[in-house]
Design a protein around this motif. Structure first.
Motif, short mmCIF file in Angstrom:
data_model
loop_
_atom_site.label_atom_id
_atom_site.label_comp_id
_atom_site.label_asym_id
_atom_site.label_seq_id
_atom_site.Cartn_x
_atom_site.Cartn_y
_atom_site.Cartn_z
N GLN A 1 7.79 -23.05 -8.05
CA GLN A 1 9.14 -23.26 -7.50
C GLN A 1 9.25 -24.66 -6.91
O GLN A 1 8.27 -25.18 -6.38
CB GLN A 1 9.41 -22.28 -6.36
CG GLN A 1 9.73 -20.87 -6.79
CD GLN A 1 10.23 -20.01 -5.63
OE1 GLN A 1 10.06 -20.35 -4.46
NE2 GLN A 1 10.85 -18.89 -5.96
N GLU B 1 10.19 -10.77 -1.15
CA GLU B 1 11.05 -11.18 -2.26
C GLU B 1 11.30 -10.02 -3.23
O GLU B 1 11.81 -10.22 -4.31
CB GLU B 1 10.43 -12.38 -3.01
CG GLU B 1 10.24 -13.63 -2.17
CD GLU B 1 11.53 -14.37 -1.82
OE1 GLU B 1 12.61 -13.94 -2.28
OE2 GLU B 1 11.45 -15.34 -1.06
N LYS C 1 8.66 -21.74 5.37
CA LYS C 1 9.62 -22.84 5.39
C LYS C 1 10.64 -22.66 6.51
O LYS C 1 11.09 -23.63 7.12
CB LYS C 1 10.27 -23.05 4.03
CG LYS C 1 11.24 -22.00 3.52
CD LYS C 1 11.85 -22.48 2.20
CE LYS C 1 12.66 -21.41 1.51
NZ LYS C 1 13.33 -21.89 0.31
N ARG D 1 20.48 -18.95 6.26
CA ARG D 1 19.68 -17.90 6.87
C ARG D 1 20.31 -17.40 8.16
O ARG D 1 21.11 -18.09 8.78
CB ARG D 1 18.26 -18.40 7.19
CG ARG D 1 17.67 -19.37 6.22
CD ARG D 1 17.50 -18.77 4.84
NE ARG D 1 16.84 -19.76 3.97
CZ ARG D 1 16.73 -19.64 2.66
NH1 ARG D 1 17.26 -18.62 2.02
NH2 ARG D 1 16.11 -20.56 1.95
N GLY E 1 18.48 -22.83 2.70
CA GLY E 1 17.68 -23.49 1.67
C GLY E 1 17.87 -22.89 0.32
O GLY E 1 18.79 -22.08 0.09
N ILE E 2 16.98 -23.26 -0.55
CA ILE E 2 17.08 -22.85 -1.95
C ILE E 2 15.71 -23.01 -2.59
O ILE E 2 14.89 -23.79 -2.10
CB ILE E 2 18.15 -23.70 -2.68
CG1 ILE E 2 18.45 -23.17 -4.08
CG2 ILE E 2 17.73 -25.17 -2.77
CD1 ILE E 2 19.74 -23.71 -4.67
N ALA E 3 15.47 -22.28 -3.67
CA ALA E 3 14.27 -22.52 -4.46
C ALA E 3 14.66 -22.49 -5.94
O ALA E 3 15.46 -21.64 -6.35
CB ALA E 3 13.22 -21.46 -4.17
N GLN F 1 8.81 -18.37 1.82
CA GLN F 1 10.06 -18.18 2.55
C GLN F 1 9.91 -18.28 4.07
O GLN F 1 10.61 -19.03 4.73
CB GLN F 1 10.67 -16.84 2.16
CG GLN F 1 12.02 -16.57 2.80
CD GLN F 1 13.06 -17.59 2.40
OE1 GLN F 1 13.06 -18.10 1.27
NE2 GLN F 1 13.92 -17.96 3.33
N HIS G 1 19.28 -10.57 -1.77
CA HIS G 1 18.46 -11.79 -1.85
C HIS G 1 17.16 -11.54 -1.09
O HIS G 1 16.17 -11.20 -1.66
CB HIS G 1 19.27 -12.97 -1.32
CG HIS G 1 18.62 -14.30 -1.57
ND1 HIS G 1 18.12 -14.67 -2.78
CD2 HIS G 1 18.40 -15.35 -0.75
CE1 HIS G 1 17.59 -15.88 -2.69
NE2 HIS G 1 17.74 -16.32 -1.47
N HIS G 2 17.15 -11.72 0.20
CA HIS G 2 16.04 -11.27 1.04
C HIS G 2 16.57 -11.05 2.46
O HIS G 2 17.69 -11.46 2.76
CB HIS G 2 14.83 -12.21 0.98
CG HIS G 2 15.15 -13.65 1.24
ND1 HIS G 2 15.77 -14.08 2.38
CD2 HIS G 2 14.96 -14.75 0.49
CE1 HIS G 2 15.93 -15.39 2.33
NE2 HIS G 2 15.46 -15.83 1.18
N GLY H 1 18.00 -20.18 -6.49
CA GLY H 1 18.74 -19.29 -5.61
C GLY H 1 18.36 -19.55 -4.17
O GLY H 1 17.23 -19.96 -3.88
N GLY H 2 19.32 -19.33 -3.28
CA GLY H 2 19.01 -19.54 -1.87
C GLY H 2 20.12 -19.00 -1.00
O GLY H 2 21.02 -18.30 -1.48
N SER H 3 20.03 -19.34 0.27
CA SER H 3 21.04 -18.82 1.19
C SER H 3 21.01 -19.59 2.50
O SER H 3 20.05 -20.29 2.80
CB SER H 3 20.77 -17.34 1.47
OG SER H 3 19.50 -17.16 2.07
N ARG I 1 3.98 -13.19 -8.14
CA ARG I 1 4.70 -11.91 -8.08
C ARG I 1 4.14 -10.97 -9.13
O ARG I 1 4.06 -11.33 -10.31
CB ARG I 1 6.20 -12.11 -8.30
CG ARG I 1 6.81 -12.94 -7.19
CD ARG I 1 8.31 -13.13 -7.28
NE ARG I 1 8.70 -14.16 -6.32
CZ ARG I 1 9.92 -14.64 -6.15
NH1 ARG I 1 10.91 -14.17 -6.87
NH2 ARG I 1 10.16 -15.57 -5.26
N SER J 1 6.80 -16.28 -2.27
CA SER J 1 7.45 -17.58 -2.04
C SER J 1 7.06 -17.97 -0.62
O SER J 1 6.66 -17.11 0.16
CB SER J 1 8.97 -17.46 -2.14
OG SER J 1 9.50 -17.01 -0.91
N1 ASP Z 1 12.61 -17.62 -1.26
C1 ASP Z 1 13.74 -17.48 -2.12
C2 ASP Z 1 13.27 -17.09 -3.53
O1 ASP Z 1 12.12 -17.28 -3.87
C3 ASP Z 1 14.56 -18.71 -2.24
C4 ASP Z 1 15.25 -19.06 -0.98
O2 ASP Z 1 15.95 -18.24 -0.39
O3 ASP Z 1 15.15 -20.24 -0.58
O4 ASP Z 1 14.06 -16.64 -4.32
#
Ligand code: ASP
Length: 592
Positions: free
Chosen positions: A233, A173, A200, A490, A531-533, A197, A445-446, A486-488, A219, A195
């Motif tokens: 979260q 992250e 999930k 994948r 997804g999203i967090a 991530q 984002h990641h 925020g999310g995306s 973090r 997270s």
């Molecule tokens: N893991 C991401 C974050 O903590 C959220 C996500 O992409 O679902 O920002």
């Protein structure tokens, strides 16, 4: 039974009942032959009273009470002579017939009142006393209700809550990890999740197509008012979905929170604003759209007037402060200093005052005729009596600086009412961010965020400019200028994932070492997923109308990441270090 009623529930309808209450002594007041005791518990405050008719023994006990003593009090509910409309039990009082001190208290270091006399540091040290105060009780109750509502809503949508481990391998992250040495695996470390991530996403591979978890994340970052090293979260993931499925589902959750927690019905669709528009109009990827004062790109008309500052700039932009043409020299100088602070980074500030008679006064009068200034005013959509503020320089930097100036002016003009809410989605973020220092791209984002399918061609290009243009299928939920979620969507295609690692400069070995289990899992039928967090602490603070998240966390850390109550972090014994095969290179004299 210690009590038959709480300190928050007695009303006129209870008059002449005998009740027993238990709680903390807030205050004792003597008035003539009478003594009044405010008794407090989680639910409220009830007034107890004794008078001359009260037995000498009971009066003797009352005499010895001090603040924060824990007592059990029995008596008869009476209508009050002088009612107190400020508290819910203000119509009644209890005429004391019996009392027991359950536990005395030493004098607390600050008053347990809504407005306490204790400074922040002191209250943090005695957090359990601070938590007795109403504002904190209200904050934690709000948090509880929100968590409850989130669970209800997501359960009703077929999500299941699944716990994921805290002792894991690093998650990408973008922050530093907190690490935990492993005694059983000498020399090796777990990382605490930034997270869940990867877990999930693995749950999606496992077929649990709607997952959520209200989960702690860790973090190791520099802290600010709305950041804590450990935070919570609402973490969510869904399979067989596209972007709008995710946004619609969580828009539903957010609306249900607004409705059931704040009683606010939002009966419109949240705006979905592309990142590029958020930057050009608001100078921020988390725009506060409660007020206008949007940015105007006036680069074209600002150039060509022999004003070298504008002529040499990549971008010239303006915002308009309504009705502020009467700003004084002093106010403008102060604003100029404000934009020159390193956090904002502007070289200077140009102003144009649009007087009510249609004339102009500006700091660039030497270079701009009245007609030129009229064009600037038109392009900025300024009217008579307005003040135009102009910054110039590198585009993104100046848009961001104008965005900060806009927020500052919004604060100064009272345009950011915490009771007004303006939710939106920001979409289409860039996939990659170039870092000059390390000369490489980072995932904005990641690294599991997918590029938009229509940008795949650029994604496979080797040109830096092309890669910089690739948009991600990523989104943020923004509320009142704060990024709350925020999310995306994948990447679920292993070829695209490989390419992503390549673009990010990971060698195949690197990628395998860090994310091998995920890459492998994706070979066994990964469904399309996204997804999203949501930052739960921030969400609660915004609902409570506060900027800082600390009040919404029972035991928060301070700006240095310390728990001042527990005095943590702290050194550990040498033997404990040895058991973990750790050696400290820390030398007090060498730090700083
Ligand atoms: N893991 C991401 C974050 O903590 C959220 C996500 O992409 O679902 O920002």
């Amino acid at each position: 039974m210690y009590r038959t009623k709480t300190c928050g529930e007695l009303r006129l309808s209870n008059v002449s009942e005998e009740v027993t209450l238990a709680g903390w002594v807030q205050r004792v007041r003597k008035m003539g032959g009478m003594t009044f005791i405010d008794l407090r518990d989680r639910y409220g405050i009830t007034q107890l009273v004794t008078d001359e008719a009260t037995s000498a023994q009971l009066n003797g006990l009352v005499e010895k009470l001090g603040r924060e003593f824990v007592i059990q009090a029995t008596g008869i509910v009476m209508e009050r002579q002088s009612k107190n409309p400020k508290i819910e039990t203000g119509d009644i009082e209890i005429k004391l017939t019996d009392m027991k001190v359950l536990n005395p208290s030493v004098t607390p270091p600050f008053t347990i009142e809504d407005e306490s006399d204790g400074g922040e540091e002191l209250r943090a040290k005695f957090r359990y006393l601070d938590l007795r105060r109403n504002p904190l009780k209200r904050a934690l109750y709000l948090r509880h209700k929100m968590a409850h509502e989130v669970r209800n809503y997501l359960d009703s949508q077929n999500f299941i809550e699944i716990e994921t481990p805290y002792l894991i391998k690093s998650t990408p992250e973008g922050a530093r990890d907190f690490v935990v040495p492993s005694r059983m695996n000498p020399g090796e470390f777990y990382a605490l999740p930034q997270s869940p991530q990867q877990q999930k996403q693995l749950l999606m591979v496992a077929g649990y197509d709607r997952y959520f978890q209200i989960v702690r994340c860790f973090r190791d970052e520099d802290l600010r008012a709305d950041r804590q090293p450990e935070f919570t979260q609402i973490d969510c993931e869904m399979s067989f979905v596209e972007r709008d499925d995710v946004l619609n589902t969580f828009e539903g959750m957010i609306k249900s929170l607004f409705k059931n927690i704040l009683g606010i019905e939002i009966n419109y669709d949240f705006p979905r604003m592309p990142y590029s528009q958020a930057m050009s109009m608001y100078g921020s990827d988390k725009p506060d759209i409660r007020f206008g004062m949007t940015l105007h790109d006036i680069t074209d008309i600002a150039k060509g007037h022999n004003f070298s500052v504008f002529d040499s700039a990549e971008y010239v932009g303006s915002i308009v402060v309504k009705g502020a043409s009467d700003y004084t020299r002093k106010q403008l100088d102060e604003l100029t200093e404000w934009v020159k602070r390193p956090q904002i980074g502007a070289k200077g500030l140009v102003y144009v005052k649009c007087a009510s008679d249609g004339s102009f006064k500006s700091s660039i009068d030497k270079f701009f005729t009245a007609d030129d200034l009229r064009k600037v005013a038109q392009a900025s959509e300024a009217e008579a009596s307005d003040l135009i503020l102009i910054l110039s320089g590198p585009k993104t930097k100046m848009q961001t600086a104008l965005g900060s100036l806009r927020i500052e002016m919004g604060n100064r003009l009272g345009l950011r009412d915490p009771k007004v809410f303006a939710p939106l989605w920001v979409v289409d973020f860039p996939l990659l961010e170039w870092d000059d220092e390390t000369q490489r791209f980072y995932a904005m984002h990641h690294p599991f965020t997918s590029p938009k399918p229509e940008h795949l061609e650029y994604f496979y290009s080797n040109k830096k400019e092309d890669l910089a243009m690739v948009c991600a299928n990523a989104y943020d939920f923004v509320l009142n200028g704060t990024e709350v979620g925020g999310g995306s969507i994948r990447i679920h295609d292993s070829k695209i994932q490989e390419r992503m690692f390549e673009v990010l400069g990971f060698s195949k070995e690197d990628a395998d070492y860090r994310f091998g289990f995920l890459i492998n899992a994706f070979k066994y039928g990964a469904p399309p997923h996204g997804g999203i967090a949501f930052g739960f602490d921030r969400f609660c603070a915004l609902f409570g109308g506060q900027e800082t998240i600390r009040d919404y966390i029972a035991f928060p850390k301070n700006n240095q990441g310390r728990d001042v109550m527990l005095d943590a972090p702290s050194r550990i014994d040498h033997s404990q270090m040895e058991e973990l095969f750790l050696e400290s290179t820390y030398n007090e004299n060498k730090v700083n």
